[in-house]
Design a protein around this motif. Structure first.
Motif, PDB file in Angstrom:
ATOM      1  N   ILE A 110      40.249  44.032  32.858  1.00  0.00           N
ATOM      2  CA  ILE A 110      41.290  43.016  32.947  1.00  0.00           C
ATOM      3  C   ILE A 110      41.896  43.053  34.344  1.00  0.00           C
ATOM      4  CG2 ILE A 110      43.564  42.333  32.063  1.00  0.00           C
ATOM      5  CD1 ILE A 110      42.710  43.575  29.369  1.00  0.00           C
ATOM      6  N   GLY A 111      42.122  41.894  34.924  1.00  0.00           N
ATOM      7  CA  GLY A 111      42.779  41.843  36.230  1.00  0.00           C
ATOM      8  C   GLY A 111      41.807  41.614  37.367  1.00  0.00           C
ATOM      9  N   ASP A 112      41.243  42.707  37.888  1.00  0.00           N
ATOM     10  CA  ASP A 112      40.408  42.609  39.095  1.00  0.00           C
ATOM     11  C   ASP A 112      38.945  42.319  38.806  1.00  0.00           C
ATOM     12  OD1 ASP A 112      42.688  43.271  40.426  1.00  0.00           O
ATOM     13  OD2 ASP A 112      42.159  45.362  40.736  1.00  0.00           O
ATOM     14  N   TRP A 113      38.614  41.940  37.588  1.00  0.00           N
ATOM     15  CA  TRP A 113      37.213  41.805  37.206  1.00  0.00           C
ATOM     16  C   TRP A 113      36.952  40.489  36.486  1.00  0.00           C
ATOM     17  CZ3 TRP A 113      33.641  45.400  38.662  1.00  0.00           C
ATOM     18  CH2 TRP A 113      34.141  46.629  39.133  1.00  0.00           C
ATOM     19  N   ASP A 114      35.765  39.944  36.744  1.00  0.00           N
ATOM     20  CA  ASP A 114      35.235  38.833  35.962  1.00  0.00           C
ATOM     21  C   ASP A 114      34.052  39.352  35.148  1.00  0.00           C
ATOM     22  OD1 ASP A 114      36.947  36.854  36.821  1.00  0.00           O
ATOM     23  OD2 ASP A 114      35.654  36.228  38.490  1.00  0.00           O
ATOM     24  N   VAL A 115      34.113  39.189  33.842  1.00  0.00           N
ATOM     25  CA  VAL A 115      32.974  39.561  32.994  1.00  0.00           C
ATOM     26  C   VAL A 115      31.926  38.460  33.117  1.00  0.00           C
ATOM     27  CG1 VAL A 115      32.194  40.073  30.666  1.00  0.00           C
ATOM     28  CG2 VAL A 115      34.439  40.878  31.429  1.00  0.00           C
ATOM     29  N   LEU A 116      30.729  38.835  33.533  1.00  0.00           N
ATOM     30  CA  LEU A 116      29.662  37.873  33.803  1.00  0.00           C
ATOM     31  C   LEU A 116      28.722  37.672  32.619  1.00  0.00           C
ATOM     32  CD1 LEU A 116      28.636  39.125  37.364  1.00  0.00           C
ATOM     33  CD2 LEU A 116      30.274  37.305  36.800  1.00  0.00           C
ATOM     34  N   LEU A 117      28.422  38.762  31.924  1.00  0.00           N
ATOM     35  CA  LEU A 117      27.409  38.673  30.862  1.00  0.00           C
ATOM     36  C   LEU A 117      27.540  39.851  29.924  1.00  0.00           C
ATOM     37  CD1 LEU A 117      24.778  37.326  29.737  1.00  0.00           C
ATOM     38  CD2 LEU A 117      23.503  38.873  31.252  1.00  0.00           C
ATOM     39  N   THR A 118      27.488  39.593  28.622  1.00  0.00           N
ATOM     40  CA  THR A 118      27.365  40.658  27.620  1.00  0.00           C
ATOM     41  C   THR A 118      26.232  40.285  26.682  1.00  0.00           C
ATOM     42  OG1 THR A 118      28.948  39.667  26.054  1.00  0.00           O
ATOM     43  CG2 THR A 118      29.839  41.163  27.716  1.00  0.00           C
ATOM     44  N   LEU A 119      25.461  41.287  26.313  1.00  0.00           N
ATOM     45  CA  LEU A 119      24.351  41.099  25.380  1.00  0.00           C
ATOM     46  C   LEU A 119      24.324  42.268  24.412  1.00  0.00           C
ATOM     47  CD1 LEU A 119      21.487  40.008  27.840  1.00  0.00           C
ATOM     48  CD2 LEU A 119      22.759  38.508  26.279  1.00  0.00           C
TER      49      LEU A 119
END
Length: 225
Positions: A175-184
């Motif tokens: 949370i905050g400094d990150w973008d979640v790109l992909l989860t599988l």
């Protein structure tokens, strides 16, 4: 490759990590592999032109030796260092023979970091999963990539161990400094016996990819060197 990893045939989400790496970082970027083992991921990254930091504490994985295989067989196996020399890739790889969770966090800024099924091992249960994730995150430069594949709970006993996690549980660390790109994730599947697990066994695996969007809080706006 002239040589082959003992883990060559194990299921992996590494191709998804490689594809995202090609999209987001320079061709000669620095990529850290936590739990490098005998080089299943290190060698392909180095061969593709990346500068690789291979972090591994297991002497057998690094230097080779006799291994116990399914069918009660024993055989000599090459370690990471020997494989790098044979493939003429040792100039692109820095090997860090160290316990990733011991002592002060490593200070090696990277463009990307990857780990494969490392934090669920009981040897890493002496520290919280959050610490493992945090130490990985701290190595990633702004704009860099975080990648991890991991074992998810299968048996009831796994639900009592936080290190058998899921993409949903990992999100609160990003949370905050990150973008979640992909989860599988996979369904349950049976994996054939291999080194370390000498009988067929059942797994579920997950993948988590995220990108850092801003500097670390303690950097006070200074650019990483």
């Amino acid at each position: 490759m002239q040589t082959q990893s003992l883990w060559e045939h194990a299921l992996t989400f590494f191709p998804q990590f490689r594809a995202t790496l090609r999209e987001r970082v320079a061709p000669d970027a620095t990529v850290a592999v936590v739990g490098a083992s005998d080089g299943k991921f290190v060698l392909p990254l180095a061969a593709a032109g990346y500068r690789v930091i291979a972090i591994e504490r297991d002497a057998l994985a690094l230097h080779g030796g006799e291994v116990h295989l399914p069918g009660d067989n024993h055989a000599p196996a090459r370690g990471l260092i020997d494989r790098l020399k044979l493939e003429e890739l040792h100039g692109r790889v820095r090997v860090v023979e160290d316990d990733f969770l011991q002592g002060e966090p490593l200070n090696i800024p990277c463009d990307a970091i990857w780990t494969s099924c490392s934090w669920h091992y009981s040897a890493n249960h002496h520290r919280p999963l959050a610490e493992f994730v945090d130490r990985m995150q701290r190595l990633v430069r702004p704009g860099g990539l975080f990648g991890a594949e991991f074992m998810m709970p299968v048996e009831k006993r796994h639900d009592l161990v936080e290190h058998y996690t899921s993409p949903e549980r990992l999100r609160h660390h990003f949370i905050g400094d990150w973008d979640v790109l992909l989860t599988l994730r996979t369904n349950e599947f049976t994996e054939r016996a291999h080194i370390g697990r000498l009988q067929d066994h059942t797994h579920r695996m997950g993948l988590f990819l995220a990108a850092r969007t801003s500097p670390l809080p303690h950097s006070h706006g200074k650019k990483d060197s």
